[in-house]
Design a protein around this motif. Structure first.
Motif, PDB file in Angstrom:
ATOM      1  N   THR A   1       0.764  -1.457   0.031  1.00 53.69           N
ATOM      2  CA  THR A   1      -0.058   0.441   0.026  1.00 53.69           C
ATOM      3  C   THR A   1       0.645   0.906   0.211  1.00 53.69           C
ATOM      4  O   THR A   1       0.206   2.715  -0.799  1.00 53.69           O
ATOM      5  CB  THR A   1      -0.690   0.008   0.746  1.00 53.69           C
ATOM      6  OG1 THR A   1      -0.342  -0.810   2.675  1.00 53.69           O
ATOM      7  CG2 THR A   1      -1.718  -0.850   0.733  1.00 53.69           C
ATOM      8  N   LEU A   2       1.912   1.263   0.849  1.00 57.29           N
ATOM      9  CA  LEU A   2       2.762   2.435   1.113  1.00 57.29           C
ATOM     10  C   LEU A   2       3.610   2.676  -0.399  1.00 57.29           C
ATOM     11  O   LEU A   2       4.026   3.692  -1.582  1.00 57.29           O
ATOM     12  CB  LEU A   2       4.450   2.251   1.592  1.00 57.29           C
ATOM     13  CG  LEU A   2       3.442   1.703   3.326  1.00 57.29           C
ATOM     14  CD1 LEU A   2       5.064   1.912   3.814  1.00 57.29           C
ATOM     15  CD2 LEU A   2       2.554   3.453   3.349  1.00 57.29           C
ATOM     16  N   PHE A   3       3.786   1.468  -1.290  1.00 62.83           N
ATOM     17  CA  PHE A   3       4.237   1.747  -2.595  1.00 62.83           C
ATOM     18  C   PHE A   3       3.298   2.152  -3.760  1.00 62.83           C
ATOM     19  O   PHE A   3       3.482   3.025  -4.634  1.00 62.83           O
ATOM     20  CB  PHE A   3       4.827   0.497  -3.324  1.00 62.83           C
ATOM     21  CG  PHE A   3       5.297   0.130  -4.606  1.00 62.83           C
ATOM     22  CD1 PHE A   3       5.753   0.188  -5.472  1.00 62.83           C
ATOM     23  CD2 PHE A   3       3.665  -0.679  -5.890  1.00 62.83           C
ATOM     24  CE1 PHE A   3       6.615   0.121  -6.713  1.00 62.83           C
ATOM     25  CE2 PHE A   3       4.610  -0.739  -6.800  1.00 62.83           C
ATOM     26  CZ  PHE A   3       5.519   0.125  -7.729  1.00 62.83           C
ATOM     27  N   TRP A   4       2.151   1.690  -3.652  1.00 63.86           N
ATOM     28  CA  TRP A   4       0.946   1.890  -4.929  1.00 63.86           C
ATOM     29  C   TRP A   4       0.479   3.851  -4.440  1.00 63.86           C
ATOM     30  O   TRP A   4       0.578   4.488  -5.057  1.00 63.86           O
ATOM     31  CB  TRP A   4      -0.393   1.686  -4.627  1.00 63.86           C
ATOM     32  CG  TRP A   4      -0.476  -0.070  -5.242  1.00 63.86           C
ATOM     33  CD1 TRP A   4       0.237  -0.532  -6.254  1.00 63.86           C
ATOM     34  CD2 TRP A   4      -1.084  -0.962  -4.641  1.00 63.86           C
ATOM     35  NE1 TRP A   4       0.432  -1.594  -5.941  1.00 63.86           N
ATOM     36  CE2 TRP A   4      -0.834  -2.625  -4.416  1.00 63.86           C
ATOM     37  CE3 TRP A   4      -1.840  -0.989  -3.151  1.00 63.86           C
ATOM     38  CZ2 TRP A   4      -1.099  -3.830  -5.022  1.00 63.86           C
ATOM     39  CZ3 TRP A   4      -2.276  -2.607  -2.449  1.00 63.86           C
ATOM     40  CH2 TRP A   4      -1.749  -3.862  -3.705  1.00 63.86           C
ATOM     41  N   LEU A   5       0.654   4.037  -3.033  1.00 66.19           N
ATOM     42  CA  LEU A   5       0.685   6.012  -2.764  1.00 66.19           C
ATOM     43  C   LEU A   5       1.663   6.338  -3.311  1.00 66.19           C
ATOM     44  O   LEU A   5       1.486   7.564  -3.671  1.00 66.19           O
ATOM     45  CB  LEU A   5       0.114   5.787  -0.793  1.00 66.19           C
ATOM     46  CG  LEU A   5      -1.241   6.108  -0.239  1.00 66.19           C
ATOM     47  CD1 LEU A   5      -0.387   5.771   1.108  1.00 66.19           C
ATOM     48  CD2 LEU A   5      -1.638   6.881  -0.908  1.00 66.19           C
ATOM     49  N   GLY A   6       2.463   6.371  -3.048  1.00 66.00           N
ATOM     50  CA  GLY A   6       3.773   6.798  -3.889  1.00 66.00           C
ATOM     51  C   GLY A   6       3.856   6.973  -5.383  1.00 66.00           C
ATOM     52  O   GLY A   6       4.247   7.655  -6.078  1.00 66.00           O
ATOM     53  N   LYS A   7       2.827   5.441  -5.944  1.00 65.01           N
ATOM     54  CA  LYS A   7       2.913   5.667  -7.364  1.00 65.01           C
ATOM     55  C   LYS A   7       1.689   6.829  -7.678  1.00 65.01           C
ATOM     56  O   LYS A   7       1.592   7.427  -8.738  1.00 65.01           O
ATOM     57  CB  LYS A   7       2.417   4.509  -7.940  1.00 65.01           C
ATOM     58  CG  LYS A   7       3.807   3.762  -7.744  1.00 65.01           C
ATOM     59  CD  LYS A   7       4.927   3.459  -8.689  1.00 65.01           C
ATOM     60  CE  LYS A   7       4.322   3.087 -10.241  1.00 65.01           C
ATOM     61  NZ  LYS A   7       5.258   3.399 -10.861  1.00 65.01           N
ATOM     62  N   CYS A   8       0.951   6.769  -6.757  1.00 62.71           N
ATOM     63  CA  CYS A   8      -0.628   7.259  -7.253  1.00 62.71           C
ATOM     64  C   CYS A   8       0.385   8.865  -7.641  1.00 62.71           C
ATOM     65  O   CYS A   8      -1.048   9.849  -8.041  1.00 62.71           O
ATOM     66  CB  CYS A   8      -1.984   7.815  -6.238  1.00 62.71           C
ATOM     67  SG  CYS A   8      -2.474   5.757  -5.680  1.00 62.71           S
ATOM     68  N   SER A   9       1.063   9.195  -6.430  1.00 62.98           N
ATOM     69  CA  SER A   9       1.336  11.085  -6.844  1.00 62.98           C
ATOM     70  C   SER A   9       2.054  10.822  -8.043  1.00 62.98           C
ATOM     71  O   SER A   9       2.359  12.923  -7.867  1.00 62.98           O
ATOM     72  CB  SER A   9       2.356  11.213  -5.575  1.00 62.98           C
ATOM     73  OG  SER A   9       3.729  10.478  -5.647  1.00 62.98           O
TER      74      SER A   9
END
Length: 237
Positions: A66-74
């Motif tokens: 989920t941290l990886f996905w959040l970083g990608k979302c930005s």
């Protein structure tokens, strides 16, 4: 001095305030390494050793993805280079997502910061032997410098304090492990901790709440990722 020179100076000054890969890594470690780690022994008493260990491994993998996905979302917002959580939620779910994200941030911030203030105030009132220093007064006194710290736009200057905090936390954890190992008695389990799982499943949410408090640091991911000099290095960090 020309306008291009001024813009170059401002750009260099802004770059100096941004986080390096190592500084971002230290900030992430500091977020994980909070006071909740010292409550883990109690938490395992609520869940049982095996079920608690497996739950922590599951939470670790869930947190990583989920941290990886959040970083990608930005990086996915079409018009905003450094979007906030409400910006991303608005893009995905419209106004409903925007308001839900804002309410979630407010509730989480008040809850977590309030818990830490109360924790620090209670410890100070216990450690400092002054009759007038009650928990309420100690908590109010601690809140004063916190208010001024909240006015800063960047906290990169606090990295050395984060390093000191991590070293202190690591030293305290080592001392606790050594002390507990010296008094470990598997035959006579004085704390009555179940080795597989607690037969009373009603206690498991107590473990889960403490474990989640230690692992779920998602609210700080976008600020840290967007404060890095090379944002593409976030995944590596």
């Amino acid at each position: 001095e020309t306008s291009s020179d001024i813009n170059k100076d401002n750009s260099e000054e802004t770059s100096d305030r941004l986080l390096s890969k190592s500084a971002a890594f230290i900030n992430l470690c500091k977020c994980f390494s909070g006071a909740s780690l010292f409550a883990m022994p109690w938490a395992f008493g609520q869940s049982g050793l095996l079920s608690g260990s497996l739950s922590l491994i599951f939470l670790a993998f869930l947190t990583y993805f989920t941290l990886f996905w959040l970083g990608k979302c930005s990086h996915l917002h079409p018009t905003i280079a450094k979007p906030t959580y409400p910006d991303i939620a608005y893009r995905a779910f419209g106004k409903f997502g925007f308001y839900v994200a804002w309410m979630g941030i407010i509730c989480m911030t008040v809850g977590v910061c309030g818990s830490y203030l109360v924790f620090i105030g209670s410890q100070l009132s216990t450690l400092i032997p002054f009759e007038f220093l009650t928990q309420t007064i100690a908590t109010a006194a601690v809140a004063i410098p916190i208010i001024f710290l909240s006015l800063f736009r960047s906290y990169s200057f606090l990295v050395p304090f984060n390093i000191l905090g991590l070293i202190s936390l690591f030293a305290a954890a080592v001392i606790v492990v050594i002390e507990s190992s010296m008094n470990l008695d598997l035959e006579h389990n004085k704390n009555d901790v179940d080795f597989v799982a607690n037969s009373n499943v009603g206690y498991y949410p107590l473990f889960l709440g403490n474990a989640a408090f230690a692992y779920l640091i998602h609210s700080v991911i976008l600020p840290i990722e967007e404060s890095m000099r090379d944002r593409q290095r976030y995944v590596v960090s």
